[in-house]
Design a protein around this motif. Structure first.
Motif, PDB file in Angstrom:
ATOM      1  N   SER A   2       2.405  -4.169   0.134  1.00 30.21           N
ATOM      2  CA  SER A   2       2.221  -3.830  -1.272  1.00 30.21           C
ATOM      3  C   SER A   2       3.560  -3.647  -1.962  1.00 30.21           C
ATOM      4  O   SER A   2       4.590  -3.490  -1.326  1.00 30.21           O
ATOM      5  CB  SER A   2       1.391  -2.553  -1.396  1.00 30.21           C
ATOM      6  OG  SER A   2       2.164  -1.443  -1.013  1.00 30.21           O
ATOM      7  N   GLN A   5       5.262  -0.392  -0.986  1.00 33.31           N
ATOM      8  CA  GLN A   5       6.003  -0.403   0.266  1.00 33.31           C
ATOM      9  C   GLN A   5       7.345  -1.088   0.071  1.00 33.31           C
ATOM     10  O   GLN A   5       8.353  -0.649   0.614  1.00 33.31           O
ATOM     11  CB  GLN A   5       5.190  -1.100   1.349  1.00 33.31           C
ATOM     12  CG  GLN A   5       3.999  -0.273   1.799  1.00 33.31           C
ATOM     13  CD  GLN A   5       3.114  -1.033   2.765  1.00 33.31           C
ATOM     14  OE1 GLN A   5       2.953  -2.240   2.634  1.00 33.31           O
ATOM     15  NE2 GLN A   5       2.547  -0.329   3.702  1.00 33.31           N
ATOM     16  N   VAL A  85      -2.483  -1.051   6.220  1.00 37.71           N
ATOM     17  CA  VAL A  85      -3.522  -0.129   5.757  1.00 37.71           C
ATOM     18  C   VAL A  85      -4.743  -0.959   5.352  1.00 37.71           C
ATOM     19  O   VAL A  85      -4.604  -1.946   4.617  1.00 37.71           O
ATOM     20  CB  VAL A  85      -3.022   0.709   4.557  1.00 37.71           C
ATOM     21  CG1 VAL A  85      -4.123   1.604   4.016  1.00 37.71           C
ATOM     22  CG2 VAL A  85      -1.795   1.516   4.947  1.00 37.71           C
ATOM     23  N   THR A  87      -7.642  -2.521   3.353  1.00 38.97           N
ATOM     24  CA  THR A  87      -7.742  -2.710   1.905  1.00 38.97           C
ATOM     25  C   THR A  87      -8.657  -1.675   1.263  1.00 38.97           C
ATOM     26  O   THR A  87      -8.355  -1.168   0.176  1.00 38.97           O
ATOM     27  CB  THR A  87      -8.249  -4.134   1.596  1.00 38.97           C
ATOM     28  OG1 THR A  87      -7.344  -5.069   2.180  1.00 38.97           O
ATOM     29  CG2 THR A  87      -8.325  -4.377   0.104  1.00 38.97           C
ATOM     30  N   ASP A  90      -6.606   1.448   0.900  1.00 39.22           N
ATOM     31  CA  ASP A  90      -5.535   1.241  -0.067  1.00 39.22           C
ATOM     32  C   ASP A  90      -6.086   1.257  -1.494  1.00 39.22           C
ATOM     33  O   ASP A  90      -5.517   1.900  -2.378  1.00 39.22           O
ATOM     34  CB  ASP A  90      -4.819  -0.073   0.225  1.00 39.22           C
ATOM     35  CG  ASP A  90      -3.549  -0.233  -0.575  1.00 39.22           C
ATOM     36  OD1 ASP A  90      -2.656   0.632  -0.453  1.00 39.22           O
ATOM     37  OD2 ASP A  90      -3.443  -1.232  -1.320  1.00 39.22           O
ATOM     38  N   ASP A  91      -7.200   0.590  -1.724  1.00 35.72           N
ATOM     39  CA  ASP A  91      -7.818   0.562  -3.053  1.00 35.72           C
ATOM     40  C   ASP A  91      -8.317   1.948  -3.458  1.00 35.72           C
ATOM     41  O   ASP A  91      -8.127   2.376  -4.597  1.00 35.72           O
ATOM     42  CB  ASP A  91      -8.982  -0.427  -3.100  1.00 35.72           C
ATOM     43  CG  ASP A  91      -8.535  -1.885  -3.014  1.00 35.72           C
ATOM     44  OD1 ASP A  91      -7.318  -2.151  -3.176  1.00 35.72           O
ATOM     45  OD2 ASP A  91      -9.404  -2.751  -2.755  1.00 35.72           O
ATOM     46  N   GLN A  94      -5.467   4.565  -4.635  1.00 31.47           N
ATOM     47  CA  GLN A  94      -4.502   4.191  -5.670  1.00 31.47           C
ATOM     48  C   GLN A  94      -4.255   5.291  -6.697  1.00 31.47           C
ATOM     49  O   GLN A  94      -3.171   5.381  -7.260  1.00 31.47           O
ATOM     50  CB  GLN A  94      -4.949   2.901  -6.382  1.00 31.47           C
ATOM     51  CG  GLN A  94      -4.781   1.666  -5.524  1.00 31.47           C
ATOM     52  CD  GLN A  94      -3.360   1.486  -5.015  1.00 31.47           C
ATOM     53  OE1 GLN A  94      -2.410   1.453  -5.786  1.00 31.47           O
ATOM     54  NE2 GLN A  94      -3.221   1.369  -3.702  1.00 31.47           N
ATOM     55  N   TYR A  99       0.001   9.186  -2.498  1.00 29.97           N
ATOM     56  CA  TYR A  99      -0.210   8.007  -1.665  1.00 29.97           C
ATOM     57  C   TYR A  99       0.848   6.964  -1.993  1.00 29.97           C
ATOM     58  O   TYR A  99       1.000   6.549  -3.135  1.00 29.97           O
ATOM     59  CB  TYR A  99      -1.607   7.427  -1.889  1.00 29.97           C
ATOM     60  CG  TYR A  99      -1.867   6.175  -1.095  1.00 29.97           C
ATOM     61  CD1 TYR A  99      -1.899   6.210   0.296  1.00 29.97           C
ATOM     62  CD2 TYR A  99      -2.070   4.958  -1.725  1.00 29.97           C
ATOM     63  CE1 TYR A  99      -2.131   5.063   1.037  1.00 29.97           C
ATOM     64  CE2 TYR A  99      -2.311   3.807  -1.002  1.00 29.97           C
ATOM     65  CZ  TYR A  99      -2.342   3.853   0.379  1.00 29.97           C
ATOM     66  OH  TYR A  99      -2.562   2.719   1.106  1.00 29.97           O
ATOM     67  N   GLY A 101       1.178   4.012  -0.117  1.00 29.73           N
ATOM     68  CA  GLY A 101       0.852   2.752   0.532  1.00 29.73           C
ATOM     69  C   GLY A 101       0.928   2.822   2.047  1.00 29.73           C
ATOM     70  O   GLY A 101       0.697   1.837   2.724  1.00 29.73           O
TER      71      GLY A 101
END
Length: 201
Positions: A2, A5, A85, A87, A90-91, A94, A99, A101
């Protein structure tokens, strides 16, 4: 990988360069005993590059290993981090302010503690554990509770909102992605997730 990151790695490398530059200014023009240091205090040769990374596939300044290794360390406390991570996690995270990533790799541990902080965040926000690991949520400040999200693999709830520091809630899971939040602070992004995986054989 991402954007978060990538920015994190860039900032880590930039910080290492800045510290090296400052150290060089403070160190003066002294050379090392074997005469292999330049004015910035860096050793010449193949051991270290200008941005603090060691050559080869050993380890970078921010603690991340090069190459195809699964485990990545964040360099701050040498906490193992998951390379990829999921998805879904991660979603979901957000909007969590803490957080970045990353996900802590706590596989192989019997118990993992997640703090509910006065800043209204779960710390760490994302953790991977083996099935059967006990997750302990620990109140460290603020009025919070722990409630599973509708899309969580299991349903769980700590109960009513608790203000008392030192309070704990424990839960273990068989498998799947466990998503959760704090009811009074969900709008502030107080979200967390646990990725429960089968232990390595």
């Amino acid at each position: 990988m991402s954007d978060r990151q990538s920015r994190r790695r860039f900032l880590g490398a930039s910080g290492a360069v800045a510290l090296t530059t400052i150290a060089g200014c403070l160190g003066g023009d002294e050379d090392s005993a074997d005469g292999n240091a330049d004015e910035g205090g860096m050793e010449n040769g193949d051991e270290e590059t200008a941005n603090g990374e060691e050559s080869g596939d050993e380890e970078t300044a921010n603690g991340e290993e090069n190459g195809d290794d699964e485990e990545v360390e964040n360099g701050e406390d040498d906490v193992p981090m998951v390379a990829e991570v999921p998805t879904e996690i991660d979603d979901y995270l957000q909007d969590a302010p803490n957080y970045d990533g990353g996900m802590v790799d706590a596989t192989g541990q019997d118990q993992v503690t997640i703090a509910l902080t006065a800043e209204s965040v779960f710390e760490p926000p994302a953790v991977r554990v083996d099935s059967g690991t006990t997750i302990q949520w620990l109140w460290q400040g603020g009025a919070h509770n722990v409630v599973s999200d509708a899309a969580s693999a299991a349903e769980f709830k700590s109960g009513s909102v608790v203000l008392e520091e030192g309070e704990t809630f424990e839960q273990s899971f068989d498998d799947g992605i466990q998503r959760y939040y704090c009811e009074p602070h969900v709008d502030l992004g107080m979200l967390g997730a646990v990725d429960v995986v089968a232990p390595d054989q």
